[in-house]
Design a protein around this motif. Sequence first.
Motif, PDB file in Angstrom:
ATOM      1  N   PHE A  48      12.082  -6.769   8.572  1.00 51.25           N
ATOM      2  CA  PHE A  48      11.409  -5.744   7.774  1.00 51.25           C
ATOM      3  C   PHE A  48      12.394  -4.758   7.155  1.00 51.25           C
ATOM      4  CE2 PHE A  48       8.092  -7.463  10.420  1.00 51.25           C
ATOM      5  CZ  PHE A  48       7.016  -7.517   9.557  1.00 51.25           C
ATOM      6  N   THR A  51      12.092  -2.540   3.643  1.00 49.00           N
ATOM      7  CA  THR A  51      10.689  -2.494   3.208  1.00 49.00           C
ATOM      8  C   THR A  51      10.057  -1.119   3.410  1.00 49.00           C
ATOM      9  OG1 THR A  51       9.837  -3.166   5.376  1.00 49.00           O
ATOM     10  CG2 THR A  51      10.353  -4.937   3.800  1.00 49.00           C
ATOM     11  N   ALA A  53       9.280   0.097   6.195  1.00 49.73           N
ATOM     12  CA  ALA A  53       8.286  -0.074   7.259  1.00 49.73           C
ATOM     13  C   ALA A  53       8.424   1.034   8.298  1.00 49.73           C
ATOM     14  CB  ALA A  53       8.472  -1.436   7.931  1.00 49.73           C
ATOM     15  N   VAL A  72       3.521  -1.338   6.991  1.00 54.87           N
ATOM     16  CA  VAL A  72       4.351  -1.509   5.805  1.00 54.87           C
ATOM     17  C   VAL A  72       3.461  -1.850   4.610  1.00 54.87           C
ATOM     18  CG1 VAL A  72       4.781  -3.940   6.355  1.00 54.87           C
ATOM     19  CG2 VAL A  72       6.384  -2.730   4.893  1.00 54.87           C
ATOM     20  N   MET A  74       2.625  -4.033   1.636  1.00 52.92           N
ATOM     21  CA  MET A  74       2.925  -5.401   1.224  1.00 52.92           C
ATOM     22  C   MET A  74       2.355  -5.629  -0.170  1.00 52.92           C
ATOM     23  SD  MET A  74       4.680  -6.355   3.779  1.00 52.92           S
ATOM     24  CE  MET A  74       4.937  -8.092   3.417  1.00 52.92           C
ATOM     25  N   GLU A  75       2.961  -6.564  -0.903  1.00 54.18           N
ATOM     26  CA  GLU A  75       2.582  -6.821  -2.293  1.00 54.18           C
ATOM     27  C   GLU A  75       1.348  -7.705  -2.446  1.00 54.18           C
ATOM     28  OE1 GLU A  75       3.963  -5.389  -5.052  1.00 54.18           O
ATOM     29  OE2 GLU A  75       5.008  -4.194  -3.552  1.00 54.18           O
ATOM     30  N   THR A  79       2.744 -12.362   0.775  1.00 50.34           N
ATOM     31  CA  THR A  79       3.891 -11.677   1.383  1.00 50.34           C
ATOM     32  C   THR A  79       3.597 -11.295   2.831  1.00 50.34           C
ATOM     33  OG1 THR A  79       3.226  -9.523   0.450  1.00 50.34           O
ATOM     34  CG2 THR A  79       4.822 -10.816  -0.814  1.00 50.34           C
ATOM     35  N   LYS A  83       5.950 -12.819   6.126  1.00 50.87           N
ATOM     36  CA  LYS A  83       6.554 -12.049   7.220  1.00 50.87           C
ATOM     37  C   LYS A  83       6.109 -12.606   8.576  1.00 50.87           C
ATOM     38  CE  LYS A  83       8.984  -9.021   4.964  1.00 50.87           C
ATOM     39  NZ  LYS A  83      10.422  -9.241   4.869  1.00 50.87           N
TER      40      LYS A  83
END
Length: 96
Positions: A48, A51, A53, A72, A74-75, A79, A83
């Motif tokens: 991570f 990111t 996070a 976090v 995320m897109e 994605t 992870k």
Amino acid sequence: MSGTDKPKEFYERLREQLAGDTNWPAPYMYKFIVPSSNEKIAEIEAIFDGTNAQIQTRDSSKGTYTSLSIKVTMESPDTVIEKYLEVSKVEGVISL
């Protein structure tokens, strides 16, 4: 059960669920349990890295396991799943 043990159908259902009820990009909360080891925790944190996070760790009462909560942004559902698959390669990790 580690991520690599989870069947492909699990990730397909997760992708559908995330795509159906979330506007992306969006915050996502990962939860993992690993045997207490600075090396294993560092492996997960490295996945991570970069990111932004927020990672919280907590040791079990006997100190044999450590739980990690990772929040976090995320897109996309893909994605999120990427992870999970990366973390599943860390020996002994349990995804919740």
